[in-house]
Design an enzyme around this catalytic site. Structure first.
Site, PDB file in Angstrom:
ATOM      1  N   HIS A 155       2.434  -8.836  -3.266  1.00 29.11           N
ATOM      2  CA  HIS A 155       2.851  -7.721  -3.933  1.00 29.11           C
ATOM      3  C   HIS A 155       3.818  -6.658  -3.289  1.00 29.11           C
ATOM      4  O   HIS A 155       4.384  -7.270  -2.740  1.00 29.11           O
ATOM      5  CB  HIS A 155       1.046  -6.764  -3.859  1.00 29.11           C
ATOM      6  CG  HIS A 155       1.191  -6.491  -2.208  1.00 29.11           C
ATOM      7  ND1 HIS A 155       1.546  -5.406  -1.769  1.00 29.11           N
ATOM      8  CD2 HIS A 155       0.070  -7.104  -1.351  1.00 29.11           C
ATOM      9  CE1 HIS A 155       0.982  -5.533  -0.553  1.00 29.11           C
ATOM     10  NE2 HIS A 155       0.247  -6.197  -0.282  1.00 29.11           N
ATOM     11  N   CYS A 171      -1.632  -9.904   3.445  1.00 27.38           N
ATOM     12  CA  CYS A 171      -0.889 -10.227   2.311  1.00 27.38           C
ATOM     13  C   CYS A 171       0.726 -10.236   2.465  1.00 27.38           C
ATOM     14  O   CYS A 171       0.935  -9.896   3.724  1.00 27.38           O
ATOM     15  CB  CYS A 171      -1.171  -9.155   1.513  1.00 27.38           C
ATOM     16  SG  CYS A 171      -2.854  -8.970   0.598  1.00 27.38           S
TER      17      CYS A 171
END
Length: 197
Positions: A155, A171
């Site tokens: 992301h 992440c």
């Protein structure tokens, strides 16, 4: 230099919007840089260091063109192009205790994703907002690629200075302009290989 990027700085990590591995109370590893608070956008006027900017590189792999490879040690994401070439992006990765590896597929894509910190993250950081709509100050940034049925994503970020550091809960984050580029290049179903030693 590697050693300057590895200096531990006290602070709190705001990374993925989904749960990370459970770690015992009092043993949460520190990130290598202080993260930016949710709601604050640091992308305006930020210049990414050259080594972490998107660039075509020589890259040997047996993976097929179109595959994403994340090297968590070196903090780079590679989009394989074939003929020993790849597009390389600098990434922020999970801090110690939150790193992982494996082979998956991109199962979903989202522009300006909302952020809902999971209960595990709220327990570790009770001051976090319970929900944040997508936008420039959102820790998920401009785009998100969902990794398999895991709790992880590739992301964007509201904290571009964290690229090249181990700061997240697992992440992989890119600056917004880079995740926008990657988002356009990869379809749902893309293979993603996460290398962790």
């Amino acid at each position: 230099m590697r050693w300057t990027r590895l200096l531990a700085v006290a602070g709190v990590a705001f990374a993925c919007s989904l749960p990370a591995p459970v770690i015992g109370q009092g043993s949460i590893p520190s990130p290598t840089i202080r993260d930016r608070d949710p709601g604050v956008d640091g992308n305006q006027g930020f210049t990414l260091p050259y080594e972490f900017r998107r660039q075509a590189v020589f890259y040997r792999t047996h993976e097929a063109p179109g595959t994403i490879i994340v090297n968590t040690h070196d903090r780079f994401l590679y989009l394989v192009q074939g003929d020993n070439r790849a597009i390389r992006y600098g990434v922020g990765v999970g801090r110690d205790g939150f790193q992982w590896g494996g082979v998956h597929r991109i199962t979903r894509k989202q522009e300006w994703p909302d952020w809902t910190p999971p209960p595990e993250m709220i327990q570790r950081q009770p001051y976090l907002p319970r929900f944040m709509a997508g936008g420039p100050g959102n820790p998920m940034g401009a785009r998100a690629l969902y990794i398999g049925n895991t709790v992880y994503r590739v992301h964007g970020t509201n904290a571009p200075e964290t690229i090249g550091h181990s700061v997240s809960s697992g992440c992989f984050r890119l600056v917004n302009s880079e995740i926008e580029d990657l988002y356009e290049r990869v379809p749902v179903g893309t293979k993603i290989v996460v290398q962790h030693r």
